[in-house]
Scaffold this motif. Structure first.
Motif, PDB file in Angstrom:
ATOM      1  N   VAL A  65     -60.655   8.815   2.228  1.00  0.00           N
ATOM      2  CA  VAL A  65     -59.685   8.100   3.071  1.00  0.00           C
ATOM      3  C   VAL A  65     -59.621   6.626   2.661  1.00  0.00           C
ATOM      4  O   VAL A  65     -58.547   6.036   2.538  1.00  0.00           O
ATOM      5  N   THR A  66     -60.797   6.007   2.435  1.00  0.00           N
ATOM      6  CA  THR A  66     -60.822   4.586   2.056  1.00  0.00           C
ATOM      7  C   THR A  66     -60.101   4.355   0.731  1.00  0.00           C
ATOM      8  O   THR A  66     -59.305   3.410   0.595  1.00  0.00           O
ATOM      9  N   ASP A  67     -60.360   5.218  -0.248  1.00  0.00           N
ATOM     10  CA  ASP A  67     -59.698   5.055  -1.551  1.00  0.00           C
ATOM     11  C   ASP A  67     -58.176   5.173  -1.411  1.00  0.00           C
ATOM     12  O   ASP A  67     -57.424   4.424  -2.030  1.00  0.00           O
ATOM     13  N   PHE A  68     -57.731   6.121  -0.598  1.00  0.00           N
ATOM     14  CA  PHE A  68     -56.293   6.316  -0.382  1.00  0.00           C
ATOM     15  C   PHE A  68     -55.671   5.068   0.255  1.00  0.00           C
ATOM     16  O   PHE A  68     -54.670   4.544  -0.219  1.00  0.00           O
ATOM     17  N   THR A  69     -56.309   4.570   1.339  1.00  0.00           N
ATOM     18  CA  THR A  69     -55.692   3.458   2.087  1.00  0.00           C
ATOM     19  C   THR A  69     -55.649   2.185   1.264  1.00  0.00           C
ATOM     20  O   THR A  69     -54.690   1.425   1.343  1.00  0.00           O
ATOM     21  N   LYS A  70     -56.663   1.941   0.418  1.00  0.00           N
ATOM     22  CA  LYS A  70     -56.655   0.647  -0.283  1.00  0.00           C
ATOM     23  C   LYS A  70     -55.551   0.570  -1.343  1.00  0.00           C
ATOM     24  O   LYS A  70     -55.121  -0.511  -1.722  1.00  0.00           O
ATOM     25  N   HIS A  71     -55.050   1.735  -1.784  1.00  0.00           N
ATOM     26  CA  HIS A  71     -53.947   1.724  -2.762  1.00  0.00           C
ATOM     27  C   HIS A  71     -52.603   1.393  -2.117  1.00  0.00           C
ATOM     28  O   HIS A  71     -51.641   1.108  -2.821  1.00  0.00           O
ATOM     29  N   ILE A  72     -52.543   1.439  -0.767  1.00  0.00           N
ATOM     30  CA  ILE A  72     -51.290   1.061  -0.093  1.00  0.00           C
ATOM     31  C   ILE A  72     -51.079  -0.450  -0.227  1.00  0.00           C
ATOM     32  O   ILE A  72     -49.962  -0.937  -0.296  1.00  0.00           O
ATOM     33  N   LEU A  73     -52.195  -1.184  -0.304  1.00  0.00           N
ATOM     34  CA  LEU A  73     -52.122  -2.653  -0.390  1.00  0.00           C
ATOM     35  C   LEU A  73     -51.799  -3.094  -1.811  1.00  0.00           C
ATOM     36  O   LEU A  73     -52.184  -2.452  -2.776  1.00  0.00           O
ATOM     37  N   LYS A  74     -51.122  -4.231  -1.917  1.00  0.00           N
ATOM     38  CA  LYS A  74     -50.974  -4.871  -3.229  1.00  0.00           C
ATOM     39  C   LYS A  74     -51.853  -6.110  -3.160  1.00  0.00           C
ATOM     40  O   LYS A  74     -51.789  -6.856  -2.199  1.00  0.00           O
ATOM     41  N   ASN A  75     -52.652  -6.336  -4.161  1.00  0.00           N
ATOM     42  CA  ASN A  75     -53.640  -7.437  -4.185  1.00  0.00           C
ATOM     43  C   ASN A  75     -54.240  -7.751  -2.803  1.00  0.00           C
ATOM     44  O   ASN A  75     -54.222  -8.866  -2.320  1.00  0.00           O
ATOM     45  N   GLY A  76     -54.785  -6.715  -2.165  1.00  0.00           N
ATOM     46  CA  GLY A  76     -55.450  -6.900  -0.868  1.00  0.00           C
ATOM     47  C   GLY A  76     -56.844  -7.477  -1.080  1.00  0.00           C
ATOM     48  O   GLY A  76     -57.322  -7.600  -2.203  1.00  0.00           O
ATOM     49  N   GLU A  77     -57.486  -7.850   0.048  1.00  0.00           N
ATOM     50  CA  GLU A  77     -58.890  -8.300  -0.022  1.00  0.00           C
ATOM     51  C   GLU A  77     -59.738  -7.095  -0.463  1.00  0.00           C
ATOM     52  O   GLU A  77     -59.376  -5.946  -0.223  1.00  0.00           O
ATOM     53  N   ALA A  78     -60.854  -7.391  -1.083  1.00  0.00           N
ATOM     54  CA  ALA A  78     -61.691  -6.320  -1.654  1.00  0.00           C
ATOM     55  C   ALA A  78     -62.143  -5.315  -0.586  1.00  0.00           C
ATOM     56  O   ALA A  78     -62.501  -5.688   0.522  1.00  0.00           O
ATOM     57  N   VAL A  79     -62.087  -4.023  -0.957  1.00  0.00           N
ATOM     58  CA  VAL A  79     -62.569  -2.946  -0.077  1.00  0.00           C
ATOM     59  C   VAL A  79     -63.366  -1.977  -0.928  1.00  0.00           C
ATOM     60  O   VAL A  79     -62.893  -1.498  -1.952  1.00  0.00           O
TER      61      VAL A  79
END
Length: 764
Positions: A604-618
């Protein structure tokens, strides 16, 4: 782990629990004894007290006797309170006495020591602790270090010890279920088992699984500003609640729960976390949303709600004006405007009596500006009030001679006459003197509302003053710098005027309005608040933060949030840290970043972080689960059926489900259709609602800070999530899921998912 070690540890646990039970009996005895003593004192108090009022000595003796009885009662109540608190801690410890053991040595020459750490401390004699509170200085070595040399802070300075064993326990009802020896802070097995549990409508304390970075947040006592940037599910909120518990423990006797305040994202969230501190043996701090804080001070104005704020569509010009009103430059401009009111431009209102002008506004203005330049707003206002009260008192004498006063006295019935006489003796030298007495009473009673209006400064007009300030702003701020035209600004002022006439206000106006009022009336803020916590900081603007700092001048601030989840402020959140650095001493500011996300499975975490563009590190925590699913339905009826199927699957596996829609309209519509199909569901549509067990439907802006076993994203469609500035919103929704994430789109799926690698989800 050999069975002999487990058996030995169980034996030790049994001994501790036996002593806890003895202590419980002692506590109960103390409670009974305090209750009996209190009842006895109250009884004797009634029987023995003889009120002597015939002489000064008699009055003094009576007062001393009453005082003595009050002190004795207070002591018994104190003793009862102490024993009751102790008993509730002992009951918690009986079930789960501790969760860790540490063996360490202070120096080569000292003998090795063993301590056990639990939710509260317990000793069987004054200096012999069988369990140490997790907040005690020594307990820090469990959270902070690995095996070997570990340093920790004590009241006497830094101490270093050699840690030789770290053992962790899972205990249920006095029985050791499992134990691990580890060289880590908290073992992955322990965290995994805690994280794999099902979610609930109440958040649980996670003292047993505090990580090293979280421990830095919890035990920080030196920062005026502690800023925590944490990815969704990184344990920000848990760390903050544990920080509150730690501070109340650390400063016991000097800090109460009433001096700690938490601003949370919505009332649902307050409800969700309300058991965490009581579980840790502490009272809850003051909790409210910023909307409640502003609304409480504006009882006659309807402040825009979260749902209204989320649903409004602003023109680009209105967006730019909102951005200006939320900036630090605007805060400085309001400060400058307020200071300039010391010499001119304060707007006054007539003080009226019986529909006529009693003291004209011109006279009030003359008084207000008659004081010399050393008078600032607060003492200028105070001096004006005093002058107006003197005018009122002088008017009492002249008013006593008027016809209406004479008529009023003649028309008084016995009941009203008695009320006017009160406890005063009724012997008067003459009828004239009696009339004078009654006339003064009648006039003073009639003038009561005027006195109240003066004391409460009702001769000021905050509404008119606020509008005057808005009209004056183009003289104080270069609107072109914000790409705002004079006509656009003028239109927004007229809009604010229309809303004020209608007794309503946008949230972006409430803070400047309250700040101007506080400056005009000389309010200096709540000085006894010591710690202020702001959750979801990314949804605040700089003006609000500067205002809160002004409102709580002696407080230390802890701000936490996830810049990836900025729903309302979007790009502003990036400049937030920069703006904070101008408000707080950089040397007393600490920034902690929590990048590890614990809430969700790795998938779930890997999926959600790809929704962001240059988001803070996760970074995902290594907890395996199933891939998120994406369903594209042909139409709404098909989409609804897919949702019902998913809910049934989740129910069959005991997973609590939340269906999250983008806005309230979508959620209402879906709830109605689910109920028509016989699905039991609770719609959360206001921030003042409670979280209910079972299936819930909740709009995105109310899901902040919450977590659920399974999340179904309703209408993850291009029609709902099409714009690039909605990435953070979609990320926030998806990151609420702990174990299972399902997205249902109708027609065409959201383009915001185009960067998610196809092997990170399943199309179903």
């Amino acid at each position: 782990m050999p069975d002999s070690i487990k058996a030995h540890e169980q034996e030790h646990l049994d001994e501790v629990v036996a002593k806890i039970k003895v202590a419980q009996t002692e506590s109960k005895k103390r409670i009974d004894s305090a209750e009996d003593d209190e009842a006895g004192i109250r009884k004797n108090f009634v029987n023995d007290l003889r009120i002597k009022t015939d002489s000064y000595e008699g009055i003094l003796e009576t007062a001393l006797s009453v005082r003595q009885q009050q002190q004795m009662l207070a002591e018994r109540q104190n003793s009862w309170q102490h024993a009751t608190t102790e008993l509730s801690t002992l009951k918690r410890l009986e079930k789960k006495a501790y969760f860790a053991r540490i063996d360490f040595q202070e120096g080569a020459k000292s003998k090795p020591e063993t301590i056990y750490i639990g939710l509260g401390s317990f000793s069987d004699s004054p200096d012999h602790f069988l369990i140490y509170d997790w907040r005690a200085p020594i307990s820090s070595i469990y959270y902070d270090g690995e095996l070997g040399d570990v340093s920790y802070q004590t009241p006497d300075g830094e101490q270093t010890v050699d840690v030789q064993l770290k053992r962790q326990f899972q205990i249920e009802d006095g029985t050791i279920i499992t134990l691990y020896d580890t060289d880590q802070t908290v073992t992955d097995q322990m965290l995994l088992s805690a994280l794999s549990e099902h979610s609930d409508t109440k958040m649980k304390s996670i003292v047993t699984t505090i990580q090293k970075e979280q421990n830095r947040i919890i035990r920080d006592t030196g920062s005026d500003l502690l800023f925590v940037q944490g990815a969704a599910g990184s344990g920000k909120t848990a760390a903050i609640l544990q920080r509150v518990a730690y501070l109340l423990y650390r400063y016991r006797g000097h800090l109460t729960a009433g001096q700690v305040m938490l601003f949370s994202p919505n009332q649902l969230f307050n409800d969700y976390i309300d058991q965490v501190l009581p579980e840790l043996g502490e009272h809850n701090m003051v909790q409210m949303t910023y909307y409640q804080y502003a609304g409480r001070r504006l009882p006659k104005i309807d402040v825009e709600t979260l749902a209204q704020r989320f649903g409004e569509t602003n023109t680009p010009a209105q967006e730019r004006i909102s951005r200006l009103k939320g900036s630090l430059e605007f805060f400085d401009a309001v400060t400058g405007y307020a200071d300039h009111l010391e010499s001119t431009d304060m707007v006054f209102r007539n003080i009226k009596f019986n529909g006529k002008v009693f003291i004209p506004k011109e006279k009030i203005q003359e008084i207000y500006y008659s004081f010399n330049r050393n008078y600032h707003l607060s003492n200028r206002l105070q001096a004006t009030k005093e002058a107006l009260i003197r005018i009122l008192n002088r008017r009492i004498s002249s008013e006593m001679k008027t016809k209406w006063v004479e008529d009023t006295i003649q028309d008084l019935d016995r009941e009203h006459l008695n009320a006017l006489y009160g406890d005063e003796p009724r012997e008067f030298e003459s009828a004239d003197k009696e009339f004078q007495f009654l006339a003064r009473k009648v006039v003073m009673q009639s003038f009561g509302p005027i006195r109240k209006a003066i004391v409460r400064a009702r001769f000021l007009s905050i509404n008119n003053q606020y509008v005057h300030m808005l009209r004056d702003m183009p003289n104080r701020i270069e609107l072109q710098d914000y790409h705002i035209s004079a006509a656009d600004w003028q239109a927004s002022v007229e809009e604010s005027v229309a809303k004020l006439r209608d007794h309503s206000m946008q949230l972006v106006d409430t803070t400047p309005y309250l700040y101007l009022y506080d400056k005009m009336t000389g309010k200096a803020g709540e000085r006894d608040m010591r710690y202020v916590f702001l959750d979801e900081i990314q949804d605040y603007n700089a003006f609000q933060l500067a205002f809160l700092k002004f409102s709580f001048p002696r407080a230390r601030f802890t701000m936490l949030g996830d810049l990836n989840q900025a729903i309302f402020t979007k790009e502003n959140s990036r400049t937030l840290l920069q703006e904070l650095s101008t408000m707080f001493d950089p040397d007393k500011t600490k920034v902690v970043q929590l990048t590890q996300s614990y809430r969700s499975t790795q998938q779930v975490t890997d999926f959600t972080k790809h929704i962001l563009k240059n988001g803070e590190a996760v970074t995902a925590f290594d907890r395996e689960g199933e891939l998120p699913t994406v369903t594209v339905a042909a139409d709404e009826a098909d989409g609804l059926q897919r949702v019902i199927d998913l809910v049934k699957q989740n129910d069959a596996e005991n997973e609590t489900t939340a269906i999250i829609g983008k806005d309230l309209a979508d959620c209402r519509d879906l709830t109605e259709k689910l109920r028509e199909q016989g699905v039991a569901v609770t719609l959360i549509q206001s921030e003042n609602q409670r979280l209910a067990p079972g299936l819930i439907v909740v709009p995105s802006f109310l899901a902040k800070g919450l977590e659920f076993d399974a999340v179904i994203v309703w209408q993850a469609s291009a029609s709902r999530f099409g714009a690039d500035d909605e990435r953070q919103l979609l990320y926030t929704i998806c990151s609420r899921a702990m174990h299972r994430l399902s997205l249902v789109a109708v027609g065409e799926v959201s383009p915001l998912l185009s960067d998610v690698p196809t092997d990170e989800y399943e199309m179903v």
